[in-house]
Design a protein around this motif. Structure first.
Motif, PDB file in Angstrom:
ATOM      1  N   ALA A  23       0.917  -1.008   0.130  1.00  0.00           N
ATOM      2  CA  ALA A  23      -0.136  -0.168  -0.240  1.00  0.00           C
ATOM      3  C   ALA A  23       0.706   1.302   0.288  1.00  0.00           C
ATOM      4  CB  ALA A  23      -1.200  -0.268   0.970  1.00  0.00           C
ATOM      5  N   LEU A  24       1.958   1.499   0.758  1.00  0.00           N
ATOM      6  CA  LEU A  24       2.930   2.269   0.618  1.00  0.00           C
ATOM      7  C   LEU A  24       3.835   2.682  -0.604  1.00  0.00           C
ATOM      8  CD1 LEU A  24       4.954   3.117   3.796  1.00  0.00           C
ATOM      9  CD2 LEU A  24       6.221   3.250   1.602  1.00  0.00           C
ATOM     10  N   LEU A  25       4.435   1.529  -1.159  1.00  0.00           N
ATOM     11  CA  LEU A  25       4.919   1.928  -2.441  1.00  0.00           C
ATOM     12  C   LEU A  25       3.712   1.578  -3.779  1.00  0.00           C
ATOM     13  CD1 LEU A  25       7.281  -1.135  -2.213  1.00  0.00           C
ATOM     14  CD2 LEU A  25       7.994   1.224  -2.127  1.00  0.00           C
ATOM     15  N   GLU A  95      18.354  -2.980  -1.346  1.00  0.00           N
ATOM     16  CA  GLU A  95      19.344  -1.788  -1.205  1.00  0.00           C
ATOM     17  C   GLU A  95      19.771  -1.405  -2.980  1.00  0.00           C
ATOM     18  OE1 GLU A  95      22.318  -2.747  -3.019  1.00  0.00           O
ATOM     19  OE2 GLU A  95      22.121  -4.601  -2.932  1.00  0.00           O
ATOM     20  N   PRO A  96      19.702  -0.341  -2.699  1.00  0.00           N
ATOM     21  CA  PRO A  96      19.730   0.368  -3.831  1.00  0.00           C
ATOM     22  C   PRO A  96      20.667  -0.063  -5.667  1.00  0.00           C
ATOM     23  CG  PRO A  96      20.471   2.028  -2.473  1.00  0.00           C
ATOM     24  CD  PRO A  96      19.937   0.749  -1.905  1.00  0.00           C
ATOM     25  N   VAL A 110      11.044  -6.425 -12.940  1.00  0.00           N
ATOM     26  CA  VAL A 110      10.085  -7.082 -11.413  1.00  0.00           C
ATOM     27  C   VAL A 110      10.766  -6.538 -11.090  1.00  0.00           C
ATOM     28  CG1 VAL A 110       8.088  -8.877 -10.909  1.00  0.00           C
ATOM     29  CG2 VAL A 110       8.379  -8.154 -12.622  1.00  0.00           C
ATOM     30  N   ILE A 111      11.203  -5.930  -9.687  1.00  0.00           N
ATOM     31  CA  ILE A 111      11.118  -5.874  -8.563  1.00  0.00           C
ATOM     32  C   ILE A 111      10.575  -6.810  -7.249  1.00  0.00           C
ATOM     33  CG2 ILE A 111      10.573  -3.822  -8.096  1.00  0.00           C
ATOM     34  CD1 ILE A 111      13.695  -2.632  -7.123  1.00  0.00           C
ATOM     35  N   ALA A 112      11.763  -7.149  -6.747  1.00  0.00           N
ATOM     36  CA  ALA A 112      10.996  -7.723  -5.676  1.00  0.00           C
ATOM     37  C   ALA A 112      11.707  -6.957  -4.305  1.00  0.00           C
ATOM     38  CB  ALA A 112      10.408  -9.339  -5.833  1.00  0.00           C
ATOM     39  N   PHE A 113      10.898  -6.846  -3.022  1.00  0.00           N
ATOM     40  CA  PHE A 113      10.692  -7.035  -1.474  1.00  0.00           C
ATOM     41  C   PHE A 113      10.183  -8.407  -0.947  1.00  0.00           C
ATOM     42  CE2 PHE A 113      10.608  -3.036  -4.375  1.00  0.00           C
ATOM     43  CZ  PHE A 113      12.106  -1.998  -3.704  1.00  0.00           C
ATOM     44  N   GLY A 114      11.644  -8.241  -0.146  1.00  0.00           N
ATOM     45  CA  GLY A 114      11.030  -8.689   1.192  1.00  0.00           C
ATOM     46  C   GLY A 114      10.089  -7.588   2.852  1.00  0.00           C
ATOM     47  N   ALA A 115       8.819  -7.455   3.055  1.00  0.00           N
ATOM     48  CA  ALA A 115       8.729  -6.526   3.450  1.00  0.00           C
ATOM     49  C   ALA A 115       8.680  -6.747   5.016  1.00  0.00           C
ATOM     50  CB  ALA A 115       7.210  -6.705   3.586  1.00  0.00           C
ATOM     51  N   ARG A 116       9.626  -8.384   5.274  1.00  0.00           N
ATOM     52  CA  ARG A 116       9.835  -8.651   6.732  1.00  0.00           C
ATOM     53  C   ARG A 116      11.316  -7.752   6.870  1.00  0.00           C
ATOM     54  NH1 ARG A 116       6.568 -13.469   6.879  1.00  0.00           N
ATOM     55  NH2 ARG A 116       4.803 -13.249   7.212  1.00  0.00           N
ATOM     56  N   LEU A 117      11.981  -7.978   5.763  1.00  0.00           N
ATOM     57  CA  LEU A 117      13.903  -6.999   5.529  1.00  0.00           C
ATOM     58  C   LEU A 117      13.867  -6.290   5.254  1.00  0.00           C
ATOM     59  CD1 LEU A 117      14.463 -10.678   3.908  1.00  0.00           C
ATOM     60  CD2 LEU A 117      14.525 -10.263   6.588  1.00  0.00           C
ATOM     61  N   ILE A 118      12.970  -5.594   5.100  1.00  0.00           N
ATOM     62  CA  ILE A 118      13.475  -3.972   4.543  1.00  0.00           C
ATOM     63  C   ILE A 118      11.976  -2.718   4.411  1.00  0.00           C
ATOM     64  CG2 ILE A 118      11.563  -4.129   2.686  1.00  0.00           C
ATOM     65  CD1 ILE A 118      14.362  -2.792   0.116  1.00  0.00           C
ATOM     66  N   LYS A 124      12.022   2.164  -0.940  1.00  0.00           N
ATOM     67  CA  LYS A 124      10.846   3.293  -2.142  1.00  0.00           C
ATOM     68  C   LYS A 124      12.583   3.940  -2.939  1.00  0.00           C
ATOM     69  CE  LYS A 124       8.717   5.987   1.274  1.00  0.00           C
ATOM     70  NZ  LYS A 124       7.398   6.967   1.970  1.00  0.00           N
ATOM     71  N   GLU A 125      13.503   4.273  -2.267  1.00  0.00           N
ATOM     72  CA  GLU A 125      14.708   4.446  -2.116  1.00  0.00           C
ATOM     73  C   GLU A 125      15.083   3.597  -3.777  1.00  0.00           C
ATOM     74  OE1 GLU A 125      19.183   5.251  -1.489  1.00  0.00           O
ATOM     75  OE2 GLU A 125      17.592   5.122   0.238  1.00  0.00           O
ATOM     76  N   CYS A 126      15.215   2.058  -3.847  1.00  0.00           N
ATOM     77  CA  CYS A 126      15.308   0.835  -4.365  1.00  0.00           C
ATOM     78  C   CYS A 126      14.598   1.261  -5.762  1.00  0.00           C
ATOM     79  CB  CYS A 126      15.422  -0.966  -3.966  1.00  0.00           C
ATOM     80  SG  CYS A 126      16.900  -0.433  -2.343  1.00  0.00           S
ATOM     81  N   LEU A 127      13.029   1.214  -5.034  1.00  0.00           N
ATOM     82  CA  LEU A 127      12.302   1.431  -5.821  1.00  0.00           C
ATOM     83  C   LEU A 127      12.394   2.448  -7.008  1.00  0.00           C
ATOM     84  CD1 LEU A 127       9.668   0.135  -7.844  1.00  0.00           C
ATOM     85  CD2 LEU A 127       8.394   1.510  -5.755  1.00  0.00           C
ATOM     86  N   ASN A 128      12.682   3.866  -6.417  1.00  0.00           N
ATOM     87  CA  ASN A 128      13.199   5.158  -7.001  1.00  0.00           C
ATOM     88  C   ASN A 128      14.109   4.347  -8.922  1.00  0.00           C
ATOM     89  OD1 ASN A 128      11.516   6.693  -6.735  1.00  0.00           O
ATOM     90  ND2 ASN A 128      12.824   7.694  -4.572  1.00  0.00           N
ATOM     91  N   VAL A 129      15.058   4.018  -7.689  1.00  0.00           N
ATOM     92  CA  VAL A 129      16.505   3.700  -8.725  1.00  0.00           C
ATOM     93  C   VAL A 129      16.139   3.015  -9.515  1.00  0.00           C
ATOM     94  CG1 VAL A 129      19.055   2.430  -8.286  1.00  0.00           C
ATOM     95  CG2 VAL A 129      18.445   4.223  -6.444  1.00  0.00           C
ATOM     96  N   PHE A 130      15.750   1.760  -9.233  1.00  0.00           N
ATOM     97  CA  PHE A 130      14.769   0.551  -9.976  1.00  0.00           C
ATOM     98  C   PHE A 130      14.726   1.153 -11.181  1.00  0.00           C
ATOM     99  CE2 PHE A 130      11.585  -2.531 -11.889  1.00  0.00           C
ATOM    100  CZ  PHE A 130      12.194  -3.469 -12.529  1.00  0.00           C
ATOM    101  N   LEU A 131      13.354   2.095 -10.899  1.00  0.00           N
ATOM    102  CA  LEU A 131      12.585   2.504 -12.358  1.00  0.00           C
ATOM    103  C   LEU A 131      13.456   3.472 -13.298  1.00  0.00           C
ATOM    104  CD1 LEU A 131       8.715   3.112 -10.386  1.00  0.00           C
ATOM    105  CD2 LEU A 131       9.772   1.651 -12.504  1.00  0.00           C
ATOM    106  N   ALA A 132      14.269   4.246 -12.223  1.00  0.00           N
ATOM    107  CA  ALA A 132      15.011   5.524 -13.615  1.00  0.00           C
ATOM    108  C   ALA A 132      16.382   4.566 -14.341  1.00  0.00           C
ATOM    109  CB  ALA A 132      15.412   6.662 -12.375  1.00  0.00           C
ATOM    110  N   THR A 133      16.606   3.543 -13.558  1.00  0.00           N
ATOM    111  CA  THR A 133      17.695   2.587 -14.428  1.00  0.00           C
ATOM    112  C   THR A 133      17.924   1.765 -15.790  1.00  0.00           C
ATOM    113  OG1 THR A 133      19.005   2.983 -12.535  1.00  0.00           O
ATOM    114  CG2 THR A 133      19.490   1.102 -14.493  1.00  0.00           C
TER     115      THR A 133
END
Length: 153
Positions: A23-25, A95-96, A110-118, A124-133
């Motif tokens: 929801a936050l992302l 991490e970025p 596709v980018i994946a995250f572990g909600a219990r680990l990040i 959000k920072e990793c997602l921004n980098v993913f989308l900008a690269t």
């Protein structure tokens, strides 16, 4: 993946272990002007992560989005589920630098995250980098082609 996939639409999906981070992302992406295709889940009731990885893979295959975000408790199960589809190159990142390299070298869609680990800010920072690269192509192209066209076992 269809060539006509909307360039500004990002699919997002996750299991019960990640519904709050999802929801936050989603809100973060919408705040940046992206259209978000939310494939669920939207609550804490137990669900099966492969269903959500498969739903996102189908959405990309059908051209409903050109990139995706997947989440589960660890990020491991849902990324494995997604990567069973030849058109998906899902990278679990925390991490970025990995977010950048998965795009530059692996053309991850596709980018994946572990909600219990990040934490949310790092996600959000990793997602921004993913989308900008962008994908570098070149020597990486041959390798990425092998990911989508593996040899028979």
């Amino acid at each position: 993946m269809p060539e006509n996939a909307p360039q500004n639409t990002i699919a997002i999906a996750g299991d019960h272990g990640a519904f709050e981070l999802k929801a936050l992302l989603k809100e973060h992406l919408e705040g940046q002007g992206f259209t978000v295709l939310d494939l669920g889940t939207n609550g804490p009731a137990s669900v099966d992560y492969p269903d959500f990885g498969n739903a996102l893979a189908k959405a990309l295959a059908d051209g409903q989005a050109d990139r995706g975000v997947l989440l589960c408790g660890s990020g491991i199960g849902i990324s494995i589920a997604a990567n069973r589809h030849a058109h998906i190159r899902c990278a679990l990142v925390s991490e970025p630098l990995s977010a950048r390299l998965c795009r530059e070298h692996n053309n991850a869609n596709v980018i994946a995250f572990g909600a219990r680990l990040i934490g949310p800010e790092l996600a959000k920072e990793c997602l921004n980098v993913f989308l900008a690269t962008a994908f570098e192509g070149g020597r990486h192209e041959r390798r990425v082609d092998k990911l989508s066209n593996p040899p028979a076992c």
